[in-house]
Design a protein around this motif. Structure first.
Motif, PDB file in Angstrom:
ATOM      1  N   LEU A  67       0.848  -1.210  -0.052  1.00 11.92           N
ATOM      2  CA  LEU A  67       0.014  -0.013   0.068  1.00 11.92           C
ATOM      3  C   LEU A  67       0.956   1.128  -0.113  1.00 11.92           C
ATOM      4  CD1 LEU A  67      -2.791  -0.949   2.387  1.00 11.92           C
ATOM      5  CD2 LEU A  67      -3.028  -0.419  -0.065  1.00 11.92           C
ATOM      6  N   ASN A  68       2.344   1.047   0.186  1.00 17.82           N
ATOM      7  CA  ASN A  68       3.014   2.125  -0.003  1.00 17.82           C
ATOM      8  C   ASN A  68       2.854   2.800  -1.432  1.00 17.82           C
ATOM      9  OD1 ASN A  68       4.135   1.879   2.615  1.00 17.82           O
ATOM     10  ND2 ASN A  68       5.696   0.783   1.913  1.00 17.82           N
ATOM     11  N   PHE A  69       2.365   4.000  -1.572  1.00 15.70           N
ATOM     12  CA  PHE A  69       2.106   4.642  -2.862  1.00 15.70           C
ATOM     13  C   PHE A  69       3.377   4.629  -3.849  1.00 15.70           C
ATOM     14  CE2 PHE A  69       1.486   7.985  -6.074  1.00 15.70           C
ATOM     15  CZ  PHE A  69       0.169   7.514  -6.415  1.00 15.70           C
ATOM     16  N   GLU A  70       2.837   4.075  -5.096  1.00 15.70           N
ATOM     17  CA  GLU A  70       3.665   3.897  -6.204  1.00 15.70           C
ATOM     18  C   GLU A  70       2.947   4.742  -7.503  1.00 15.70           C
ATOM     19  OE1 GLU A  70       5.675   0.218  -7.132  1.00 15.70           O
ATOM     20  OE2 GLU A  70       5.990  -0.121  -5.060  1.00 15.70           O
ATOM     21  N   ALA A  71       3.366   5.283  -8.537  1.00 17.78           N
ATOM     22  CA  ALA A  71       2.580   5.936  -9.403  1.00 17.78           C
ATOM     23  C   ALA A  71       2.282   4.967 -10.493  1.00 17.78           C
ATOM     24  CB  ALA A  71       3.642   6.775  -9.927  1.00 17.78           C
ATOM     25  N   ASP A  72       1.289   4.002  -9.970  1.00 19.69           N
ATOM     26  CA  ASP A  72       0.712   3.054 -11.139  1.00 19.69           C
ATOM     27  C   ASP A  72      -0.869   3.095 -10.634  1.00 19.69           C
ATOM     28  OD1 ASP A  72      -0.248   1.191  -8.797  1.00 19.69           O
ATOM     29  OD2 ASP A  72       1.749   0.383  -8.737  1.00 19.69           O
ATOM     30  N   LEU A  76      -3.307   4.511  -7.859  1.00 21.89           N
ATOM     31  CA  LEU A  76      -4.348   5.729  -8.144  1.00 21.89           C
ATOM     32  C   LEU A  76      -5.593   5.275  -7.868  1.00 21.89           C
ATOM     33  CD1 LEU A  76      -4.501   8.401  -9.570  1.00 21.89           C
ATOM     34  CD2 LEU A  76      -4.647   7.495 -11.901  1.00 21.89           C
ATOM     35  N   SER A  77      -6.082   4.308  -8.463  1.00 23.76           N
ATOM     36  CA  SER A  77      -7.554   3.927  -8.277  1.00 23.76           C
ATOM     37  C   SER A  77      -7.745   3.951  -6.862  1.00 23.76           C
ATOM     38  CB  SER A  77      -7.603   2.656  -8.816  1.00 23.76           C
ATOM     39  OG  SER A  77      -9.165   2.078  -8.705  1.00 23.76           O
ATOM     40  N   LEU A  78      -7.028   3.246  -5.990  1.00 24.13           N
ATOM     41  CA  LEU A  78      -7.312   3.356  -4.595  1.00 24.13           C
ATOM     42  C   LEU A  78      -7.291   4.722  -3.780  1.00 24.13           C
ATOM     43  CD1 LEU A  78      -5.419   0.181  -3.613  1.00 24.13           C
ATOM     44  CD2 LEU A  78      -7.786   0.401  -3.701  1.00 24.13           C
ATOM     45  N   ALA A  79      -6.228   5.527  -4.331  1.00 23.27           N
ATOM     46  CA  ALA A  79      -5.891   6.980  -3.704  1.00 23.27           C
ATOM     47  C   ALA A  79      -7.183   7.721  -4.016  1.00 23.27           C
ATOM     48  CB  ALA A  79      -4.434   7.229  -4.123  1.00 23.27           C
ATOM     49  N   LYS A  80      -7.500   7.870  -5.308  1.00 24.50           N
ATOM     50  CA  LYS A  80      -8.487   8.871  -5.747  1.00 24.50           C
ATOM     51  C   LYS A  80      -9.856   8.223  -5.713  1.00 24.50           C
ATOM     52  CE  LYS A  80      -5.332  11.805  -6.978  1.00 24.50           C
ATOM     53  NZ  LYS A  80      -5.144  13.024  -6.329  1.00 24.50           N
ATOM     54  N   GLY A  81      -9.992   7.009  -5.494  1.00 28.38           N
ATOM     55  CA  GLY A  81     -11.296   6.513  -5.653  1.00 28.38           C
ATOM     56  C   GLY A  81     -11.822   6.390  -6.782  1.00 28.38           C
ATOM     57  N   ILE A  98       1.844   0.306 -15.159  1.00 26.90           N
ATOM     58  CA  ILE A  98       1.344  -0.890 -15.115  1.00 26.90           C
ATOM     59  C   ILE A  98       2.266  -1.642 -14.133  1.00 26.90           C
ATOM     60  CG2 ILE A  98       0.677  -3.264 -16.140  1.00 26.90           C
ATOM     61  CD1 ILE A  98      -0.980  -0.848 -16.751  1.00 26.90           C
ATOM     62  N   PRO A  99       2.138  -1.951 -13.013  1.00 27.98           N
ATOM     63  CA  PRO A  99       3.101  -2.271 -12.197  1.00 27.98           C
ATOM     64  C   PRO A  99       3.907  -3.790 -12.542  1.00 27.98           C
ATOM     65  CG  PRO A  99       0.937  -2.672 -10.868  1.00 27.98           C
ATOM     66  CD  PRO A  99       0.933  -1.876 -12.448  1.00 27.98           C
ATOM     67  N   ASN A 100       5.178  -3.874 -12.143  1.00 30.79           N
ATOM     68  CA  ASN A 100       5.779  -5.023 -12.364  1.00 30.79           C
ATOM     69  C   ASN A 100       5.234  -6.420 -11.886  1.00 30.79           C
ATOM     70  OD1 ASN A 100       7.510  -3.876 -14.101  1.00 30.79           O
ATOM     71  ND2 ASN A 100       9.333  -3.427 -12.498  1.00 30.79           N
ATOM     72  N   TRP A 101       4.519  -6.254 -10.731  1.00 30.21           N
ATOM     73  CA  TRP A 101       4.025  -7.369  -9.965  1.00 30.21           C
ATOM     74  C   TRP A 101       2.914  -7.980 -10.816  1.00 30.21           C
ATOM     75  CZ3 TRP A 101      -1.040  -7.528  -9.006  1.00 30.21           C
ATOM     76  CH2 TRP A 101      -1.631  -6.344  -8.675  1.00 30.21           C
TER      77      TRP A 101
END
Length: 161
Positions: A67-72, A76-81, A98-101
């Protein structure tokens, strides 16, 4: 939506409601996978809990992120709803978000995210995908129904907290 409402009008188990929501999304639009993430506060992660689709058990074990913010797009979806639809993960305008995981865990080129937020705190996330890019054009009416289903999931969570 009516089935979810009827279930919630009496005594219900949260997982039952969430499964009904996921199955409605899965079958309603023909997604390849649908997964619900929930917040693991102890480990500061979003963790996939259950879902529908091919090879889902293997996917669930790889679907988690800090949950540590990354620019993905997930953060973004979670932080801004924000409800987010990614029509092509390889598009130049989105590929670096798009995150590597995610890339390691699944090869789907199209996905959507529906965040579940209670009291301005992200508590979960609904994820749905398709293998091919631009496979589905979600109409405003379909997006509204997806949002309604997510909102019912949020209401079920709120009532159980």
């Amino acid at each position: 939506l009516n089935d979810v409402n009827n279930t919630m009008s009496g005594e219900y188990r949260l997982n039952d409601v969430l499964q009904m929501v996921l199955e409605s999304i899965y079958r309603g639009l023909g997604f390849r996978h649908v997964v619900v993430f929930s917040r693991d506060a102890k480990n500061n992660k979003m963790v996939a809990r259950f879902g529908f689709g091919e090879n889902i058990a293997a996917i669930l074990s790889d679907f988690h992120f800090s949950l540590n913010f990354e620019a993905d797009v997930f953060h973004l979806s979670l932080a801004k709803g924000l409800d987010i639809v990614i029509e092509d993960v390889g598009a130049p305008s989105i590929a670096n978000k798009i995150p590597n995981w995610y890339i390691r865990a699944i090869n789907s080129r199209y996905f959507l995210l529906l965040p579940m937020v209670v009291n301005n705190m992200p508590v979960g996330l609904i994820y749905a995908d398709m293998l091919e890019a631009k496979k589905l054009q979600i109409t405003p009416k379909e997006m509204s129904l997806l949002s309604d289903l997510r909102n019912q999931a949020v209401l079920a969570i709120q009532q159980k907290i």
